[in-house]
Design a protein around this motif. Structure first.
Motif, mmCIF file in Angstrom:
data_model
loop_
_atom_site.group_PDB
_atom_site.id
_atom_site.type_symbol
_atom_site.label_atom_id
_atom_site.label_comp_id
_atom_site.label_asym_id
_atom_site.label_seq_id
_atom_site.Cartn_x
_atom_site.Cartn_y
_atom_site.Cartn_z
ATOM 1 N N ILE A 200 -8.691 5.953 55.869
ATOM 2 C CA ILE A 200 -8.730 7.199 56.634
ATOM 3 C C ILE A 200 -9.828 7.160 57.694
ATOM 4 O O ILE A 200 -9.797 7.911 58.667
ATOM 5 N N ALA A 201 -10.795 6.246 57.522
ATOM 6 C CA ALA A 201 -11.894 6.165 58.480
ATOM 7 C C ALA A 201 -11.404 5.777 59.871
ATOM 8 O O ALA A 201 -11.957 6.239 60.880
ATOM 9 N N TYR A 202 -10.356 4.964 59.957
ATOM 10 C CA TYR A 202 -9.974 4.390 61.245
ATOM 11 C C TYR A 202 -9.275 5.397 62.169
ATOM 12 O O TYR A 202 -9.648 5.484 63.355
ATOM 13 N N PRO A 203 -8.304 6.176 61.719
ATOM 14 C CA PRO A 203 -7.791 7.207 62.621
ATOM 15 C C PRO A 203 -8.831 8.259 62.964
ATOM 16 O O PRO A 203 -8.854 8.771 64.098
ATOM 17 N N LEU A 204 -9.716 8.588 62.025
ATOM 18 C CA LEU A 204 -10.765 9.567 62.315
ATOM 19 C C LEU A 204 -11.741 9.028 63.360
ATOM 20 O O LEU A 204 -12.097 9.729 64.313
ATOM 21 N N LYS A 233 -4.995 -0.925 64.597
ATOM 22 C CA LYS A 233 -3.873 -0.196 65.193
ATOM 23 C C LYS A 233 -4.096 1.310 65.075
ATOM 24 O O LYS A 233 -3.919 2.058 66.058
ATOM 25 N N ALA A 234 -4.487 1.781 63.896
ATOM 26 C CA ALA A 234 -4.713 3.208 63.673
ATOM 27 C C ALA A 234 -5.866 3.718 64.523
ATOM 28 O O ALA A 234 -5.798 4.814 65.093
ATOM 29 N N LEU A 274 -17.353 12.205 60.952
ATOM 30 C CA LEU A 274 -15.933 11.972 60.700
ATOM 31 C C LEU A 274 -15.335 13.030 59.772
ATOM 32 O O LEU A 274 -14.147 13.354 59.892
ATOM 33 N N ARG A 275 -16.112 13.581 58.883
ATOM 34 C CA ARG A 275 -15.613 14.695 58.067
ATOM 35 C C ARG A 275 -15.301 15.910 58.950
ATOM 36 O O ARG A 275 -14.306 16.607 58.730
ATOM 37 N N GLY A 379 1.657 20.408 69.020
ATOM 38 C CA GLY A 379 2.167 20.842 70.306
ATOM 39 C C GLY A 379 3.634 20.519 70.506
ATOM 40 O O GLY A 379 4.388 21.310 71.075
ATOM 41 N N ASN A 380 4.053 19.344 70.031
ATOM 42 C CA ASN A 380 5.442 18.920 70.229
ATOM 43 C C ASN A 380 6.424 19.662 69.336
ATOM 44 O O ASN A 380 7.549 19.973 69.753
ATOM 45 N N LEU A 381 6.029 19.906 68.084
ATOM 46 C CA LEU A 381 6.962 20.412 67.077
ATOM 47 C C LEU A 381 6.644 21.817 66.589
ATOM 48 O O LEU A 381 7.396 22.354 65.765
ATOM 49 N N ASN A 382 5.532 22.380 67.039
ATOM 50 C CA ASN A 382 5.108 23.695 66.555
ATOM 51 C C ASN A 382 4.900 23.694 65.040
ATOM 52 O O ASN A 382 5.356 24.586 64.325
ATOM 53 N N VAL A 383 4.211 22.644 64.566
ATOM 54 C CA VAL A 383 3.861 22.560 63.151
ATOM 55 C C VAL A 383 2.343 22.525 63.015
ATOM 56 O O VAL A 383 1.625 22.254 63.968
ATOM 57 N N SER A 384 1.888 22.780 61.819
ATOM 58 C CA SER A 384 0.496 22.532 61.457
ATOM 59 C C SER A 384 0.441 21.230 60.678
ATOM 60 O O SER A 384 1.304 20.960 59.837
ATOM 61 N N ALA A 385 -0.562 20.417 60.974
ATOM 62 C CA ALA A 385 -0.655 19.088 60.362
ATOM 63 C C ALA A 385 -1.928 18.964 59.558
ATOM 64 O O ALA A 385 -2.957 19.569 59.890
ATOM 65 N N VAL A 386 -1.858 18.170 58.510
ATOM 66 C CA VAL A 386 -3.047 17.797 57.757
ATOM 67 C C VAL A 386 -3.062 16.282 57.638
ATOM 68 O O VAL A 386 -2.018 15.657 57.420
ATOM 69 N N LEU A 387 -4.215 15.690 57.834
ATOM 70 C CA LEU A 387 -4.368 14.237 57.844
ATOM 71 C C LEU A 387 -4.867 13.745 56.495
ATOM 72 O O LEU A 387 -5.858 14.257 55.964
ATOM 73 N N GLY A 388 -4.177 12.744 55.954
ATOM 74 C CA GLY A 388 -4.589 12.160 54.684
ATOM 75 C C GLY A 388 -4.318 10.672 54.649
ATOM 76 O O GLY A 388 -3.621 10.128 55.510
#
Length: 406
Positions: A200-204, A233-234, A274-275, A379-388
Motif C-alpha cells: 500500500i506504500a507505493y500507490p500512496l 508500476k503502482a 502517507l497515512r 469523478g468518472n463514476l460518481n462513486v466514493s472510493a476507499v484504498l486498501g
C-alpha cells in the motif's frame, strides 16, 4: 516558435510521397514539433496508442479519416484500453458506448495496430530497451517506460500518438532529450522504514509525489533495492494521475537514477504523511461496500496469481469483485483463471472499470488497491472510493464491508 529541420525522407512524407494518410500524420507531427520548439524529429522504434479509447464522435472521425486515406503504422504499435471488453461484451452496460467503442477499436486495428488493448504494454514481450526513442501515450505507460525501462518518450496525447506510429517520427523535445531527464527534487523516503515493505506504500507515495511536484522529475532515496516492477508500476501510475509525472528516478534501482544530487531540494516523507494521503485519497472511511475493483493499471501475471492464492480458500464474496487485466495476461492464466472465476472474481479485459460503463450506476461505495483508480473513479463514476491492499480488498469483499488492517 521554430520550424524543425526535416530530412529528405521526412520532407517526402510531408509532401505526399507515401500517400495522403502519411502526409496528414506528418503535418500533425511537424505542427507539434513547432509548438514544442523541437529542432528536428527523431525516429521511434515503437508506439502505444491511447486514441482507441472512445471520447466522442471526434475519436471515430479522425480514425476513419486515416483509414480512408490509406494510412498504416510503420513501427510496432500496441493499443491502449478501449471502451469495450471484446471478450466479455455483456459487461458493458451502455449499448451505444459499446457500439462506438467496438467500432473505434476495429478502426485502429485496420490501421495496422496490434490489438493488445492494455494500459500496461510494458508487460508484453519485446518491450523497449534502455535509450530507445518511442512514442507512447497513456500516463502510466509513459512513466514506466521512462523510469523503469529507461526508454525515451514524451507525454503524447490522442491523435499525436497514432500520427507518430504512422510516420515513425516524434518531435525531438521534452523527455526525448537528455537534458530534460535530470531530476529536479529529492524525496527522502528513508524515514518510512519498514512501511516500504507494504504494497500500500507505493500507490500512496506515488499520489503524494504527484500532488507535490506536478510535472517535475522526482528522485527517490530509501526505496528497497528489491522493489518489484509491480510496486514501481503502482507508484508511477499514482504519480502520473495526481500530477503530471512522466519520469522518476529511484536511487540504486532505476537505470538513470543520479548518484549525486546534493544540489537538489529535499522533501522528507514519513509514515504520518502517507497515512494522511490515504485518508485524503479515500473518499469514504468505512462501512458497507457495493463492489471491489482491482487491476488499474492492468494486473500483471504475478498479481493475478497472488489474487488467486488469496481467494482460493475461504468464504464467498458478498459483493462483486472485478479484476482488470490485459488479454495477453489472461491467455497465460489457465488454471489461475479457473480459480479466480470459481471464487467469483469477474475478469475484465480490453478496458478498465473506471473508463467505461461496467459498474452499476447504483453503486456508490467501491474499494480498490489502485491509487490511480481511487483518484479518477469518484469523478468518472460518481462513486466514493476507499484504498486498501489486495488482502484488504479480498477480506472486505468477503465481509461486504470495509476491513482495513491499519
Amino acid at each position: 516558435m521554430q520550424s524543425p529541420h526535416l530530412t529528405a525522407e521526412e520532407e517526402a512524407m510531408l509532401g505526399g510521397r507515401d500517400g495522403d494518410g502519411v502526409a496528414l500524420a506528418m503535418r500533425v507531427i511537424v505542427g507539434q514539433a513547432r509548438i514544442s520548439d523541437a529542432p528536428r524529429l527523431v525516429e521511434i522504434t515503437s508506439a502505444h496508442v491511447d486514441s482507441c479509447l472512445y471520447h466522442g464522435q471526434v475519436s471515430l472521425d479522425f480514425a476513419h479519416r486515416l483509414v480512408e486515406l490509406g494510412a498504416k503504422v510503420r513501427v510496432p504499435t500496441t493499443l491502449n484500453v478501449g471502451s469495450m471488453d471484446l471478450i466479455h461484451p455483456t459487461l458493458v452496460r451502455d449499448p451505444e458506448l459499446a457500439t462506438a467503442g467496438r467500432e473505434l477499436m476495429a478502426a485502429y486495428v485496420e490501421l495496422g495496430c496490434t490489438p493488445t488493448f492494455t494500459c500496461a504494454p510494458y508487460q508484453l514481450p519485446n518491450r523497449p530497451g534502455f535509450g530507445e526513442h518511442i512514442a507512447w501515450a497513456e500516463s502510466n505507460a509513459i512513466v514506466f517506460a521512462n523510469s523503469v525501462l529507461g526508454a525515451r518518450t514524451d507525454r503524447y496525447g490522442d491523435f499525436l500518438d497514432v500520427c507518430a506510429a504512422i510516420t515513425g517520427r516524434a518531435p525531438y523535445s521534452g523527455l526525448q532529450t537528455t537534458g530534460a531527464r535530470r531530476g529536479t527534487v529529492v524525496f527522502d523516503c528513508r524515514p518510512l522504514g519498514d512501511f516500504m515493505r507494504s504494497e500500500i506504500a507505493y500507490p500512496l507515495l506515488g499520489h503524494h509525489i504527484g500532488a507535490v511536484v506536478g510535472a517535475e522529475i522526482p528522485v527517490l532515496v530509501g526505496i528497497p533495492e528489491e522493489v518489484t516492477e509491480d510496486e514501481l508500476k503502482a507508484l508511477g501510475a499514482a504519480a502520473a494521475s495526481a500530477g503530471g509525472v512522466a519520469l522518476f528516478h529511484v536511487v540504486g534501482v532505476t537505470p538513470e537514477a543520479p548518484r549525486e544530487f546534493a544540489d537538489l531540494p529535499v522533501r522528507r516523507v514519513d509514515v504520518d504523511v502517507l497515512r494522511r494521503v490515504r485518508r485524503d485519497l479515500s473518499t469514504f472511511a468505512g462501512g458497507e461496500l457495493d463492489a471491489v475493483s482491482v487491476g488499474t493499471p492492468h494486473a500483471s501475471y504475478a498479481e493475478c496469481v497472488r489474487l488467486a492464492e488469496l481467494v482460493a480458500d475461504g468464504p464467498p464474496m458478498k459483493v462483486p469483485f472485478y479484476l482488470s487485466t490485459g488479454r495477453a495476461t489472461r491467455e497465460r492464466l489457465a488454471g489461475v483463471l479457473t480459480t479466480l472465476e470459481a471464487a467469483g472474481v469477474i475478469v475484465v479485459v480490453d478496458t478498465c472499470t473506471y473508463v467505461t460503463a461496467i459498474l452499476s450506476p447504483d453503486w456508490k461505495h467501491v474499494m480498490t488497491n489502485s491509487g490511480k483508480w481511487a483518484h479518477y473513479a469518484p469523478g468518472n463514476l460518481n462513486v466514493s472510493a476507499v484504498l486498501g491492499s489486495l488482502p484488504e480488498c479480498v477480506a472486505s469483499a468477503r465481509a461486504g464491508r470495509v476491513i482495513l488492517d491499519s
